[in-house]
Design an enzyme around this catalytic site. Sequence first.
Site, PDB file in Angstrom:
ATOM      1  N   CYS A  43      46.686  19.786  62.087  1.00  0.00           N
ATOM      2  CA  CYS A  43      47.385  20.137  63.317  1.00  0.00           C
ATOM      3  C   CYS A  43      48.726  19.398  63.400  1.00  0.00           C
ATOM      4  O   CYS A  43      49.624  19.679  62.623  1.00  0.00           O
ATOM      5  CB  CYS A  43      46.473  19.861  64.515  1.00  0.00           C
ATOM      6  SG  CYS A  43      46.983  20.728  66.006  1.00  0.00           S
TER       7      CYS A  43
ATOM      8  N   HIS B  19      40.989  22.391  63.110  1.00  0.00           N
ATOM      9  CA  HIS B  19      40.494  21.010  63.134  1.00  0.00           C
ATOM     10  C   HIS B  19      39.124  20.881  62.473  1.00  0.00           C
ATOM     11  O   HIS B  19      38.103  20.968  63.171  1.00  0.00           O
ATOM     12  CB  HIS B  19      40.358  20.546  64.590  1.00  0.00           C
ATOM     13  CG  HIS B  19      41.662  20.266  65.264  1.00  0.00           C
ATOM     14  ND1 HIS B  19      42.280  19.044  65.214  1.00  0.00           N
ATOM     15  CD2 HIS B  19      42.465  21.064  66.009  1.00  0.00           C
ATOM     16  CE1 HIS B  19      43.419  19.085  65.899  1.00  0.00           C
ATOM     17  NE2 HIS B  19      43.560  20.298  66.391  1.00  0.00           N
TER      18      HIS B  19
ATOM     19  N   GLU C 210      37.675  18.247  61.626  1.00  0.00           N
ATOM     20  CA  GLU C 210      36.991  17.059  62.149  1.00  0.00           C
ATOM     21  C   GLU C 210      36.296  17.349  63.479  1.00  0.00           C
ATOM     22  O   GLU C 210      35.501  16.539  63.947  1.00  0.00           O
ATOM     23  CB  GLU C 210      37.981  15.887  62.284  1.00  0.00           C
ATOM     24  CG  GLU C 210      38.859  15.875  63.532  1.00  0.00           C
ATOM     25  CD  GLU C 210      40.015  16.865  63.509  1.00  0.00           C
ATOM     26  OE1 GLU C 210      40.037  17.756  62.631  1.00  0.00           O
ATOM     27  OE2 GLU C 210      40.892  16.771  64.389  1.00  0.00           O
TER      28      GLU C 210
END
Lengths: 88, 236
Positions: free
Chosen positions: B86, B203, B205
């Site tokens: 990002c 994302h 994560e």
Amino acid sequence: MSFFLNVKINVFVTPKKNVLDPQGAAIAHAMTSLGFKDLKNARMGKVIELELEGEPGEDFEASMDRVCRDLLSNPVIEDYRWSIEDAG
Amino acid sequence: MKTAVIQFPGSNCDQDAFHAFATVPGLPARMVWHKDESLGDAELVVLPGGFSFGDYLRCGAIARFSPIMRAVTGFAENGGVVLGICNGFQVLCEAGLLPGALIRNECLEFRCTTVELRVEEAGPFFNREKLGERLMIPVAHGEGNYLIDGEGLDSLRKNGQILFRYAARGSAADRRLENPNGSVDNIAGIRNRRGNVFGMMPHPERAVESFHPSRDGIPVLKAVLEAAKSGAGVGV
């Protein structure tokens, strides 16, 4: 004694012609809705006002271009131009 | 595998990235402040998401000049593996470590949703055999509209540098809905030509725990770890 000048520089950063400008398109859309009929296109960029003190050195233009290329604009998507305005 | 997660002022996915790279696989990781000048003994560098320096000027434009970025650039030039997620992806583009740029979403809105990604064939670590054909991963950004000129796009395609595309299904009208930001060629993530610098808007994560929208981030993180372990860019 050397002269100390107050110099104002305006840097204009605009999206490149072939880069889609969603903000400009939104502005154009809103203007058309307001009845602004003759609008062909709107592009949105930014103005950065710089104030300098002292005498511009010999390599001043080159260093302005460098800072415009490296920081103030992203050459992948933006064009820049700058002009000096005497602030007195 | 020792991972360094870089923290800029305004990073806000740093703890999630740390969790995903340290706790989930149980590997050593540490935070590195942007004012540090060294990465120490890091073997993998992660630039997390967020709004570094408030997204002032352009997303990632100021972070690129943080002291740690000189070390990150040197690390990448020596073949070290770097992942930008990002805002981290935006920083890598601004720093010239990845080609192209990320501009305002075509829809002008911040998009926070889970998207379906199509895995592309992008070398030994990012491919369908390793990752499967499709992944569900969250996105959350206002400036994720990837842009590159025609020549650059041809080069990305020719060299297998596109990691993921926003999955396009159905009619042209539907397809538009599934690309959350207007990215050229539906690009969601890329790598550099050498194969050691990776950037993606989604994302991974945020897709590692059972309470996340999916756990499809795990194979993505594994791919990055594997790339780092094998020394992806070393000696290429």
